[in-house]
Design a protein around this motif. Structure first.
Motif, mmCIF file in Angstrom:
data_model
loop_
_atom_site.group_PDB
_atom_site.id
_atom_site.type_symbol
_atom_site.label_atom_id
_atom_site.label_comp_id
_atom_site.label_asym_id
_atom_site.label_seq_id
_atom_site.Cartn_x
_atom_site.Cartn_y
_atom_site.Cartn_z
ATOM 1 N N GLY A 113 20.667 -30.431 -3.620
ATOM 2 C CA GLY A 113 19.515 -30.547 -4.384
ATOM 3 C C GLY A 113 18.972 -32.015 -3.687
ATOM 4 N N VAL A 114 17.844 -32.531 -4.355
ATOM 5 C CA VAL A 114 17.046 -33.718 -3.735
ATOM 6 C C VAL A 114 18.011 -34.973 -3.447
ATOM 7 C CG1 VAL A 114 15.148 -35.167 -4.216
ATOM 8 C CG2 VAL A 114 14.823 -32.829 -4.529
ATOM 9 N N ASN A 115 17.855 -35.504 -2.500
ATOM 10 C CA ASN A 115 18.646 -36.780 -2.082
ATOM 11 C C ASN A 115 17.884 -37.880 -1.474
ATOM 12 O OD1 ASN A 115 18.405 -36.195 0.460
ATOM 13 N ND2 ASN A 115 20.704 -35.692 0.403
ATOM 14 N N PHE A 116 16.375 -37.568 -1.244
ATOM 15 C CA PHE A 116 15.810 -38.471 -0.337
ATOM 16 C C PHE A 116 14.156 -38.309 -0.816
ATOM 17 C CE2 PHE A 116 13.637 -39.431 3.653
ATOM 18 C CZ PHE A 116 13.605 -40.726 3.664
ATOM 19 N N ALA A 117 13.698 -39.686 -0.882
ATOM 20 C CA ALA A 117 12.137 -39.699 -0.858
ATOM 21 C C ALA A 117 11.475 -38.826 -1.877
ATOM 22 C CB ALA A 117 11.710 -39.476 0.564
ATOM 23 N N GLY A 118 12.239 -38.479 -3.027
ATOM 24 C CA GLY A 118 11.318 -37.961 -3.984
ATOM 25 C C GLY A 118 11.480 -36.374 -4.150
ATOM 26 N N HIS A 119 11.277 -35.699 -3.137
ATOM 27 C CA HIS A 119 11.397 -34.269 -3.257
ATOM 28 C C HIS A 119 12.025 -33.532 -1.758
ATOM 29 C CE1 HIS A 119 7.124 -34.723 -1.703
ATOM 30 N NE2 HIS A 119 7.313 -33.550 -0.907
ATOM 31 N N TYR A 120 12.926 -34.336 -1.228
ATOM 32 C CA TYR A 120 13.395 -34.099 0.078
ATOM 33 C C TYR A 120 15.088 -34.134 0.148
ATOM 34 C CZ TYR A 120 8.692 -34.905 2.050
ATOM 35 O OH TYR A 120 7.453 -35.033 2.063
ATOM 36 N N THR A 121 15.592 -33.590 0.908
ATOM 37 C CA THR A 121 17.024 -33.350 0.957
ATOM 38 C C THR A 121 17.152 -33.684 2.662
ATOM 39 O OG1 THR A 121 17.523 -31.502 -0.282
ATOM 40 C CG2 THR A 121 19.070 -32.121 1.217
ATOM 41 N N ASP A 151 10.669 -51.414 -3.214
ATOM 42 C CA ASP A 151 9.051 -51.667 -2.387
ATOM 43 C C ASP A 151 8.422 -50.379 -2.483
ATOM 44 O OD1 ASP A 151 9.199 -54.273 -2.857
ATOM 45 O OD2 ASP A 151 9.945 -54.484 -0.701
ATOM 46 N N TYR A 152 9.220 -49.112 -2.053
ATOM 47 C CA TYR A 152 8.807 -47.625 -1.498
ATOM 48 C C TYR A 152 9.355 -46.562 -2.710
ATOM 49 C CZ TYR A 152 7.139 -49.955 2.682
ATOM 50 O OH TYR A 152 6.501 -50.705 3.588
ATOM 51 N N HIS A 153 9.322 -47.075 -3.999
ATOM 52 C CA HIS A 153 9.835 -46.274 -4.915
ATOM 53 C C HIS A 153 8.639 -45.182 -5.073
ATOM 54 C CE1 HIS A 153 11.610 -45.013 -8.871
ATOM 55 N NE2 HIS A 153 10.161 -44.951 -9.163
ATOM 56 N N VAL A 154 9.426 -43.905 -5.078
ATOM 57 C CA VAL A 154 8.686 -42.878 -5.453
ATOM 58 C C VAL A 154 9.321 -42.128 -6.576
ATOM 59 C CG1 VAL A 154 7.867 -42.216 -3.293
ATOM 60 C CG2 VAL A 154 10.006 -41.410 -3.923
ATOM 61 N N GLU A 155 8.589 -40.870 -7.320
ATOM 62 C CA GLU A 155 9.296 -40.390 -8.548
ATOM 63 C C GLU A 155 10.134 -39.289 -8.057
ATOM 64 O OE1 GLU A 155 9.320 -40.979 -11.709
ATOM 65 O OE2 GLU A 155 8.107 -42.899 -11.379
ATOM 66 N N VAL A 156 11.001 -38.643 -8.661
ATOM 67 C CA VAL A 156 11.943 -37.794 -8.075
ATOM 68 C C VAL A 156 11.671 -36.360 -8.959
ATOM 69 C CG1 VAL A 156 14.458 -36.766 -7.964
ATOM 70 C CG2 VAL A 156 14.030 -39.272 -7.911
ATOM 71 N N TYR A 157 11.426 -35.568 -7.855
ATOM 72 C CA TYR A 157 10.759 -34.088 -8.414
ATOM 73 C C TYR A 157 11.749 -33.237 -9.111
ATOM 74 C CZ TYR A 157 9.296 -29.256 -7.376
ATOM 75 O OH TYR A 157 8.801 -27.946 -7.513
ATOM 76 N N LYS A 158 11.251 -32.750 -10.306
ATOM 77 C CA LYS A 158 11.988 -32.002 -11.100
ATOM 78 C C LYS A 158 11.903 -30.637 -11.192
ATOM 79 C CE LYS A 158 14.022 -35.938 -12.763
ATOM 80 N NZ LYS A 158 15.426 -36.372 -12.508
ATOM 81 N N GLY A 159 10.983 -29.955 -10.304
ATOM 82 C CA GLY A 159 10.596 -28.600 -10.259
ATOM 83 C C GLY A 159 11.600 -27.778 -9.666
ATOM 84 N N PRO A 160 11.162 -26.426 -9.344
ATOM 85 C CA PRO A 160 12.283 -25.589 -8.612
ATOM 86 C C PRO A 160 12.266 -26.006 -7.069
ATOM 87 C CG PRO A 160 10.173 -24.534 -9.141
ATOM 88 C CD PRO A 160 10.062 -25.857 -9.745
ATOM 89 N N LEU A 161 13.424 -25.874 -6.440
ATOM 90 C CA LEU A 161 13.607 -26.276 -5.100
ATOM 91 C C LEU A 161 13.414 -25.178 -4.329
ATOM 92 C CD1 LEU A 161 16.759 -28.613 -5.688
ATOM 93 C CD2 LEU A 161 14.176 -29.140 -5.648
ATOM 94 N N ALA A 162 12.667 -25.262 -3.047
ATOM 95 C CA ALA A 162 12.618 -24.226 -2.178
ATOM 96 C C ALA A 162 13.893 -24.185 -1.162
ATOM 97 C CB ALA A 162 11.133 -24.456 -1.145
ATOM 98 N N THR A 163 14.270 -23.047 -0.735
ATOM 99 C CA THR A 163 15.120 -23.108 0.412
ATOM 100 C C THR A 163 14.828 -23.336 1.375
ATOM 101 O OG1 THR A 163 14.646 -20.697 0.615
ATOM 102 C CG2 THR A 163 16.478 -21.155 -0.884
ATOM 103 N N PRO A 164 15.394 -23.833 2.697
ATOM 104 C CA PRO A 164 15.097 -24.320 3.841
ATOM 105 C C PRO A 164 14.484 -23.115 4.737
ATOM 106 C CG PRO A 164 17.574 -24.351 3.725
ATOM 107 C CD PRO A 164 17.165 -24.162 2.532
ATOM 108 N N ASN A 165 13.213 -23.341 5.122
ATOM 109 C CA ASN A 165 12.647 -22.415 6.069
ATOM 110 C C ASN A 165 12.896 -22.430 7.400
ATOM 111 O OD1 ASN A 165 10.767 -20.553 7.210
ATOM 112 N ND2 ASN A 165 8.857 -21.136 5.767
ATOM 113 N N PHE A 166 13.752 -21.614 7.946
ATOM 114 C CA PHE A 166 14.078 -22.113 9.446
ATOM 115 C C PHE A 166 12.846 -21.662 10.525
ATOM 116 C CE2 PHE A 166 18.008 -22.320 7.211
ATOM 117 C CZ PHE A 166 18.591 -23.544 7.622
#
Length: 248
Positions: A161-169, A126-141
């Motif tokens: 890599g991405v594991n949640f909600a399309g473009h999140y880890t 019901d809450y499907h999103v497309e998974v992002y395929k582009g370059p991944l940003a490193t965590p900004n602390f």
């Protein structure tokens, strides 16, 4: 070789043989004993993981669309609303859940087990999103300085890599018994969310905004949740910055 030496040699060999045979026999007995113990423990383990209907040979006292309550007949159990509890003065309060009060006339309260039935309000699809395929940003602390305390865990999770909600880890780590903490990292910008917590784990997917908190409380075989103070299961939606509970 003199006859005396031959006799001595033969006796020493016989003694060695007898000792060797005895040791083998002893080890064999110990191994058999351990095998029996292992089988017994395995059988006990199976008995401890019976289905709820067979738990401690309890009877089904109440079975509704919301609850399954086990006990021993002729126990009587009812689920009433908090507003009508005064009508059941002769019953003992066994448990409470939100506006529900479980009351009963039971011989032994320790023989009562109360389960809620898990009825999901929605599904991951019901809450499907497309998974992002582009370059991944490193965590900004700098977006969450307190997250630096867990820099190793966050970097390790982001490396997968991405594991949640399309473009999140989504990153989760333990913080004690029945306690987990986590953050969500935006892999497009590197932004790190505020901390969130859960008690019994979470279930989520890379192509959905939905998350189930305390999913470990749900019996996967029966979809039952044993009633306890910390077993509240919730379905939340990730808005992009925080989790929002799905309304009842």
């Amino acid at each position: 070789m003199p006859i005396f030496h031959k006799i001595h040699f033969c006796l020493s060999q016989l003694v060695r043989f007898l000792v060797y045979t005895f040791v083998l026999s002893l080890l064999s007995c110990q191994f058999t004993s351990k095998t029996k113990d292992t089988k017994q423990l395995f059988a006990e383990s199976l008995s401890q993981h019976q289905s709820p209907q067979n738990k401690n040979n309890l009877d089904t006292i109440l079975n509704t669309t919301t609850y399954l309550i086990l006990g021993q007949k002729p126990d009587i159990v009812k689920v009433v609303k908090n507003t009508s509890i005064s009508e059941y003065a002769s019953f003992k309060v066994l448990a409470k859940y939100k506006d529900d009060v479980i009351v009963g006339r039971v011989a032994d309260i320790n023989n009562i087990t109360i389960y809620r039935k898990f009825h999901p309000k929605t599904t991951f699809e019901d809450y499907h999103v497309e998974v992002y395929k582009g370059p991944l940003a490193t965590p900004n602390f700098s977006t969450n300085p307190k997250a630096k305390q867990f820099i190793t865990r966050i970097k390790e999770a982001c490396a997968e890599g991405v594991n949640f909600a399309g473009h999140y880890t989504l990153v989760l780590w333990g913080c004690g018994t029945a306690c987990q903490m986590g953050v969500v990292v935006n892999r497009k910008t590197g932004a790190i969310s505020e901390f969130f917590d859960t008690l019994l784990g979470v279930e989520f997917k890379k192509d959905s905004n939905l998350i189930i908190k305390n999913s470990g409380a749900i019996d996967p075989a029966t979809q039952l949740i044993e009633l306890c103070n910390y077993c509240e299961v919730s379905q939340d939606i990730w808005t992009g910055t925080k989790f929002k509970a799905i309304s009842e």
